[in-house]
Motif scaffolding. Structure first.
Motif, PDB file in Angstrom:
ATOM      1  N   ASP A   1       0.826  -1.209   0.000  1.00 53.99           N
ATOM      2  CA  ASP A   1       0.000   0.000   0.000  1.00 53.99           C
ATOM      3  C   ASP A   1       0.859   1.257   0.000  1.00 53.99           C
ATOM      4  OD1 ASP A   1      -2.344  -1.395   0.012  1.00 53.99           O
ATOM      5  OD2 ASP A   1      -2.742  -1.132   2.146  1.00 53.99           O
ATOM      6  N   GLU A   2       0.341   2.288  -0.621  1.00 56.47           N
ATOM      7  CA  GLU A   2       1.025   3.578  -0.681  1.00 56.47           C
ATOM      8  C   GLU A   2       1.106   4.162   0.731  1.00 56.47           C
ATOM      9  OE1 GLU A   2       2.367   5.018  -3.504  1.00 56.47           O
ATOM     10  OE2 GLU A   2       3.130   6.407  -2.006  1.00 56.47           O
ATOM     11  N   PHE A   3       2.315   4.154   1.263  1.00 53.39           N
ATOM     12  CA  PHE A   3       2.455   4.464   2.681  1.00 53.39           C
ATOM     13  C   PHE A   3       2.168   5.935   3.008  1.00 53.39           C
ATOM     14  CE2 PHE A   3       4.796   4.686   6.780  1.00 53.39           C
ATOM     15  CZ  PHE A   3       4.058   3.720   7.428  1.00 53.39           C
ATOM     16  N   ASP A   4       2.485   6.825   2.064  1.00 52.75           N
ATOM     17  CA  ASP A   4       2.206   8.244   2.285  1.00 52.75           C
ATOM     18  C   ASP A   4       0.719   8.494   2.538  1.00 52.75           C
ATOM     19  OD1 ASP A   4       4.819   8.789   1.992  1.00 52.75           O
ATOM     20  OD2 ASP A   4       4.674   9.679  -0.003  1.00 52.75           O
ATOM     21  N   LEU A   5      -0.112   7.751   1.813  1.00 49.53           N
ATOM     22  CA  LEU A   5      -1.557   7.917   1.978  1.00 49.53           C
ATOM     23  C   LEU A   5      -2.018   7.386   3.325  1.00 49.53           C
ATOM     24  CD1 LEU A   5      -3.028   7.015  -1.511  1.00 49.53           C
ATOM     25  CD2 LEU A   5      -3.213   9.196  -0.323  1.00 49.53           C
ATOM     26  N   ILE A   6      -1.417   6.274   3.734  1.00 50.54           N
ATOM     27  CA  ILE A   6      -1.765   5.712   5.037  1.00 50.54           C
ATOM     28  C   ILE A   6      -1.442   6.720   6.138  1.00 50.54           C
ATOM     29  CG2 ILE A   6      -1.100   3.945   6.723  1.00 50.54           C
ATOM     30  CD1 ILE A   6      -1.060   1.938   4.478  1.00 50.54           C
TER      31      ILE A   6
END
Ligand code: ZN
Ligand code: ZN
Length: 100
Positions: free
Chosen positions: A89-94
């Motif tokens: 998963d796109e960690f920045d979004l998390i």
């Protein structure tokens, strides 16, 4: 041989309807790793029992003992849903959705 596992593992590739990313399913993929949006296909995680098929918007993320839970709300029926984040998963979004 009878295998009564509740979780139905299916390899499903899909194109994300929110961002257009081509997502390769691994049998557990239930949301887009690029934008984190999902699709309302489960009543309980992994059962594919819902016929709604609405887009599930990630509303917040909860960090719990090193793991991340993604909270969703379906745009169609307002069903609320929770899944575990995937390693790709796109960690920045998390991070952006934590503590919302
Ligand atoms: Zn996407
Ligand atoms: Zn729905």
């Amino acid at each position: 041989m009878t295998d009564q596992r509740k979780f139905q593992r299916r390899i499903e590739n899909f194109v994300c309807e929110n961002c257009g990313a081509e997502v390769k399913g691994n049998g557990f993929t239930d949301h887009c790793p690029v934008c984190l949006w999902g699709r309302h296909v489960d009543v309980n995680p992994g059962d594919r029992a819902s016929s709604c098929r609405g887009m599930m918007r990630p509303i917040r993320v909860e960090a719990k003992s090193g793991k991340y839970l993604l909270y969703y709300k379906c745009k169609e029926c307002r069903h609320k849903f929770r899944v575990r984040s995937a390693p790709n998963d796109e960690f920045d979004l998390i991070i952006k959705l934590i503590n919302k």
